[in-house]
Write a protein that holds these residues in place. Structure first.
Motif, mmCIF file in Angstrom:
data_model
loop_
_atom_site.group_PDB
_atom_site.id
_atom_site.type_symbol
_atom_site.label_atom_id
_atom_site.label_comp_id
_atom_site.label_asym_id
_atom_site.label_seq_id
_atom_site.Cartn_x
_atom_site.Cartn_y
_atom_site.Cartn_z
ATOM 1 N N HIS A 216 0.821 -1.205 0.000
ATOM 2 C CA HIS A 216 0.000 0.000 0.000
ATOM 3 C C HIS A 216 0.860 1.262 0.000
ATOM 4 O O HIS A 216 0.333 2.375 -0.139
ATOM 5 C CB HIS A 216 -0.960 0.007 1.187
ATOM 6 C CG HIS A 216 -2.291 0.579 0.838
ATOM 7 N ND1 HIS A 216 -3.445 0.281 1.510
ATOM 8 C CD2 HIS A 216 -2.666 1.451 -0.136
ATOM 9 C CE1 HIS A 216 -4.462 0.932 0.972
ATOM 10 N NE2 HIS A 216 -4.011 1.654 -0.021
ATOM 11 N N ASN B 278 2.461 2.193 -2.396
ATOM 12 C CA ASN B 278 2.360 2.769 -3.735
ATOM 13 C C ASN B 278 1.226 3.783 -3.885
ATOM 14 O O ASN B 278 1.156 4.484 -4.903
ATOM 15 C CB ASN B 278 2.227 1.659 -4.769
ATOM 16 C CG ASN B 278 3.471 0.795 -4.819
ATOM 17 O OD1 ASN B 278 4.581 1.295 -4.959
ATOM 18 N ND2 ASN B 278 3.300 -0.505 -4.655
ATOM 19 N N SER C 30 4.805 0.752 3.735
ATOM 20 C CA SER C 30 3.405 0.532 3.352
ATOM 21 C C SER C 30 2.412 1.052 4.372
ATOM 22 O O SER C 30 1.213 1.114 4.079
ATOM 23 C CB SER C 30 3.160 -0.965 3.122
ATOM 24 O OG SER C 30 3.351 -1.700 4.330
ATOM 25 N N ASP D 44 -7.101 -2.222 0.150
ATOM 26 C CA ASP D 44 -6.064 -3.089 0.695
ATOM 27 C C ASP D 44 -6.705 -4.460 0.852
ATOM 28 O O ASP D 44 -7.684 -4.621 1.586
ATOM 29 C CB ASP D 44 -5.586 -2.562 2.057
ATOM 30 C CG ASP D 44 -4.364 -3.299 2.567
ATOM 31 O OD1 ASP D 44 -4.323 -4.538 2.430
ATOM 32 O OD2 ASP D 44 -3.462 -2.658 3.116
ATOM 33 N N HIS E 165 -6.851 1.245 -7.039
ATOM 34 C CA HIS E 165 -5.583 0.691 -6.579
ATOM 35 C C HIS E 165 -5.873 -0.531 -5.710
ATOM 36 O O HIS E 165 -6.539 -0.422 -4.679
ATOM 37 C CB HIS E 165 -4.806 1.743 -5.776
ATOM 38 C CG HIS E 165 -3.475 1.275 -5.276
ATOM 39 N ND1 HIS E 165 -2.891 1.796 -4.143
ATOM 40 C CD2 HIS E 165 -2.617 0.341 -5.752
ATOM 41 C CE1 HIS E 165 -1.732 1.210 -3.959
ATOM 42 N NE2 HIS E 165 -1.539 0.314 -4.918
ATOM 43 N N CYS F 53 -3.984 -3.575 -3.673
ATOM 44 C CA CYS F 53 -2.637 -3.853 -3.182
ATOM 45 C C CYS F 53 -2.621 -4.881 -2.053
ATOM 46 O O CYS F 53 -3.650 -5.240 -1.500
ATOM 47 C CB CYS F 53 -1.997 -2.559 -2.690
ATOM 48 S SG CYS F 53 -2.936 -1.753 -1.377
ATOM 49 N N GLU F 54 -1.408 -5.325 -1.746
ATOM 50 C CA GLU F 54 -1.066 -6.177 -0.601
ATOM 51 C C GLU F 54 -1.377 -7.668 -0.790
ATOM 52 O O GLU F 54 -1.101 -8.469 0.102
ATOM 53 C CB GLU F 54 -1.734 -5.681 0.696
ATOM 54 C CG GLU F 54 -1.272 -4.293 1.140
ATOM 55 C CD GLU F 54 0.129 -4.257 1.735
ATOM 56 O OE1 GLU F 54 0.688 -5.330 2.058
ATOM 57 O OE2 GLU F 54 0.665 -3.138 1.872
#
Length: 349
Positions: A159, A161, A196, A272, A311, A313-314
């Motif tokens: 995260h 990013n 992150s 996330d 987005h 992520c993770e």
């Protein structure tokens, strides 16, 4: 900026693609970038030719490790491609408007990070410096996408990013942005070096983040300093306990209430994947939301005219209890479902 991007051609994706007679798959409807033209010009041309969405991967786990976490987030992007590219293309999904761009170059940073132990203070500092370098690359790549008038869907990595994406969007729009984040963690830790867990804190300190709301923040997974910092910034959250345990409000209410408090500034849609129970991620949890809950969140947020990107992520396939191969299938299915939810909502706007 172009040196920070690996643009995919047919040879780069061929190994992911399968065929079936009398069936069109997503990869057959999607487009690749013209590699014979300057990248910025090619992106602008793609927008002129009807492309609207851009898939871009980030194959790194530097951010999670710099946050004293575990690795594996670099494997999410290929797991997604294996699933998404081979789903059917039909009237319900606008695959023909999707450009498969490629991935942010971070192999050299990953090679350096592989030699570092986050349990050693000096090496942890080096990981955080590598994370800051990655921020610059993410911002450079995303700046090209936004400049072309395209909507990025960013997949993979930690995260951390979010900061590079937010910087790129805020600078392009010349204004601070709003963000809604489906996450048990606020990612609002101290600016102690990049990782992150503090991307939104850095964005706020840099005056790139105007309003911020966390959906599903876990009351017992954020320290008091984080909560106090959120309060001081006048940022808000709807807790996991309020939605899932006490049932004081529904997920739909929580998301709509947050969105209704936002103004018309550009909106970041952040997920996330450790918000989802039993998901193979950097911070595995048994206490979370369902995949359909996450899809619903994406649908509601992406239905806003102000939404600018997604987005995801993770995700970390190697963290699946049954092993990496099962983890790849699990991550590929879930990430694809969330991307589909975004695409369908945006097309309905």
């Amino acid at each position: 900026m172009q040196q920070y991007l690996t643009v995919y051609d047919e040879s780069a994706v061929k190994s992911f693609c399968t065929h079936r007679a009398h069936e069109n798959k997503a990869w057959q409807a999607m487009s690749l970038l013209d590699t014979d033209v300057d990248i910025q010009q090619a992106l602008s041309d793609a927008a002129q030719f009807g492309m609207r969405y851009v898939l871009v991967g980030i194959c790194e786990d530097i951010g999670p490790k710099a946050n004293l976490g575990v690795g594996g987030a670099e494997q999410a992007w290929p797991a997604f491609l294996q699933r998404f590219l081979n789903q059917p293309h039909n009237q319900f999904i606008a695959s023909q408007k999707v450009l498969l761009l490629g991935e942010v170059n971070c192999h050299d940073l990953m090679a350096q990070s592989a030699l570092l132990d986050n349990r050693q203070a000096d090496q942890l500092a080096q990981l955080r410096e590598l994370c800051a370098q990655l921020d610059q690359r993410v911002e450079a790549v995303l700046s090209m996408i936004f400049k072309a008038g395209l909507e990025p869907i960013v997949i993979g990595g930690g995260h951390n990013n979010c900061l590079g994406i937010i910087r790129a969007l805020a600078k392009f729009k010349r204004s601070a942005i709003n963000a809604i984040n489906f996450d048990p963690h606020a990612d609002f830790r101290d600016c102690e070096g990049r990782h992150s867990g503090n991307g939104f804190r850095y964005a706020y300190n840099e005056q790139q983040l105007k309003n911020y709301h966390v959906i599903g923040l876990h009351e017992l997974k954020n320290n008091q300093a984080i909560i106090s910092a959120m309060n001081a910034a006048q940022f808000t959250f709807s807790s996991y306990q309020a939605i899932q345990v006490k049932r004081e409000l529904s997920l739909t209410q929580a998301v709509n209430d947050a969105l209704n408090r936002f103004d018309a500034a550009p909106l970041a849609v952040e997920v996330d994947l450790d918000s989802i129970a039993y998901m193979p991620v950097s911070a595995y949890t048994c206490s979370g939301f369902s995949v359909s809950d996450a899809e619903h969140f994406v649908h509601l947020a992406a239905s806003q005219a102000s939404s600018q990107y997604l987005h995801l992520c993770e995700a970390a396939p190697q963290q699946h209890p049954s092993g990496i191969e099962v983890g790849k299938m699990h991550c590929g299915q879930v990430i694809s479902a969330l991307v589909n939810s975004y695409l369908q909502a945006r097309e309905a706007c």
